[in-house]
Design an enzyme around this catalytic site. Structure first.
Site, PDB file in Angstrom:
ATOM      1  N   ASP A 107      -2.730   3.007  -2.229  1.00  0.00           N
ATOM      2  CA  ASP A 107      -3.952   3.256  -2.990  1.00  0.00           C
ATOM      3  C   ASP A 107      -3.574   3.272  -4.463  1.00  0.00           C
ATOM      4  O   ASP A 107      -2.868   4.178  -4.927  1.00  0.00           O
ATOM      5  CB  ASP A 107      -4.586   4.588  -2.588  1.00  0.00           C
ATOM      6  N   HIS A 256       1.058   6.260  -2.374  1.00  0.00           N
ATOM      7  CA  HIS A 256       0.545   6.050  -3.722  1.00  0.00           C
ATOM      8  C   HIS A 256       1.670   5.430  -4.557  1.00  0.00           C
ATOM      9  O   HIS A 256       2.741   6.033  -4.712  1.00  0.00           O
ATOM     10  CB  HIS A 256       0.065   7.364  -4.331  1.00  0.00           C
TER      11      HIS A 256
END
Length: 290
Positions: A107, A256
Site C-alpha cells: 500500500d 508498506h
C-alpha cells in the site's frame, strides 16, 4: 420510564463497545470483549457484527474492518466469520492454501526514499508484486509509477485520497473515487490493474458489490503487521521473525513500502522464502481461481 431508560443506556453501551471491538479485531485480537460483557450487551454486539449491509438500520449499512489473526507453523488464517461473504462479492484474502505461493502487495501513498529501495530490491531478486497506490504518489512520483510498470509490477487502486470507503453510500461516488485514480495513472501512460484495496480495510458489503460490478477484485490480506508508523519502526530482526513465523501457503502479504525496516529486510526474506520452496505469484492468478 425506568425500563425505557435502562434499555436506552444498554443500547448506547453496546454501540460504544462495537467501536472498541472493531479496533481490537483490526489488530487480529478478537479475544474476547464479549466474554466479559453482560449477556444482553454481548448479544447486541454479536447481532451488530453479523448484520448485513443489505439491511439498513439507524446506523446505515454496516461497516466492516478487515483483519486476520497471526498464526504460526504454516497455519492458514481463517476468514473472519463475520466477513465470510467476501468471496460472494468479488473479494479475496488468500491464494491457494495447498500451494507454496506468496503474493507480495504494497500500500503506497507517498515516497520517503524507501519505496525506491523496495523496487530496487525486487528488481535485483527478480520478483514482482502489486502496488496499491494513491493519488499523491502518482502526482508527486511519476518516475516510481513508471518504474513499477516497467519492472512488471501490477499498479492497483487504493482510491485517490485514502478515503474511508465505508462512508460512501452510493455507487456513483464510489466509482468516482476509483476513476479519479485510474485517470491520473492513464495520463502517465500507465493502466491500473483491476484490483482494489479499501483504505485501512474499511468497507461495506455494498462497496464490494459495486467494485465487482465495476470489474474489480477486492484484495484484502492474510498477513500484515505494524509497519506503517515511520516514527516507531520495529527492529529488523523482530520484523523478519514475525513475517517468517506467519508465512503460509497462499499468503497475500500486505507491506508498506515506506517502512525503513521493510526496505532493510525484504531482500533477506525473499531469499529465505525461495530457499523454503515458495514462489511469488501475481494477483491475476486469483481471478482465474474464482
Amino acid at each position: 420510564m425506568k425500563n425505557k431508560l435502562k434499555k436506552y443506556i444498554l443500547s448506547l453501551t453496546a454501540v460504544s463497545l462495537i467501536v472498541s471491538f472493531s479496533a481490537y479485531a483490526k489488530e487480529g485480537t478478537t479475544a474476547d470483549l464479549t466474554d466479559r460483557l453482560p449477556p444482553k450487551v454481548s448479544d447486541k454486539i454479536i447481532d451488530r457484527r453479523s448484520h448485513s449491509s443489505e439491511t439498513e438500520d439507524a446506523f446505515g449499512p454496516h461497516a466492516y474492518s478487515w483483519y486476520c489473526k497471526h498464526l504460526k507453523n504454516g497455519a492458514i488464517p481463517p476468514c473472519p466469520p463475520e466477513m465470510d461473504f467476501i468471496s460472494e462479492v468479488g473479494g479475496v484474502y488468500l491464494g491457494d492454501p495447498d500451494e507454496k505461493v506468496i503474493y507480495l502487495t504494497f500500500d503506497a501513498g507517498y515516497e520517503n526514499g524507501n519505496v525506491k529501495k523496495i523496487l530496487d530490491v525486487m528488481k535485483e531478486k527478480d520478483v514482482t508484486g502489486a502496488f496499491f497506490v494513491l493519488e499523491n504518489l502518482v502526482k508527486q512520483n511519476k518516475d516510481l509509477i513508471m518504474q513499477m510498470s516497467k519492472d512488471g509490477h501490477l499498479i492497483c487502486n487504493h482510491t485517490a485520497k485514502h478515503k474511508d470507503m465505508s462512508t460512501v453510500t452510493d455507487k456513483a461516488s464510489f466509482k468516482a473515487e476509483l476513476d479519479s485514480l485510474n485517470e491520473l495513472c492513464r495520463n502517465d501512460g500507465v493502466e491500473c490493474a483491476p484490483f482494489y484495496r479499501p483504505p485501512e480495510g474499511r468497507f461495506t458489503k455494498n462497496n464490494l458489490e459495486w467494485a465487482k460490478e465495476l470489474g474489480y477484485t477486492t484484495v484484502f490480506w492474510s498477513f500484515a503487521y505494524a509497519d506503517w508508523d515511520n516514527g516507531a519502526q520495529p527492529s529488523a530482526e523482530k520484523a523478519k521473525q514475525k513475517l517468517l513465523d506467519g508465512t503460509h501457503n497462499g499468503m497475500i502479504l500486505l507491506l508498506h513500502p515506506t517502512s525503513s525496516t521493510n526496505a532493510e529486510i525484504l531482500g533477506d526474506l525473499i531469499d529465505k522464502w525461495k530457499a523454503d520452496g515458495y514462489r511469488f505469484g501475481s494477483l491475476t492468478e486469483l481471478t482465474r481461481q474464482k
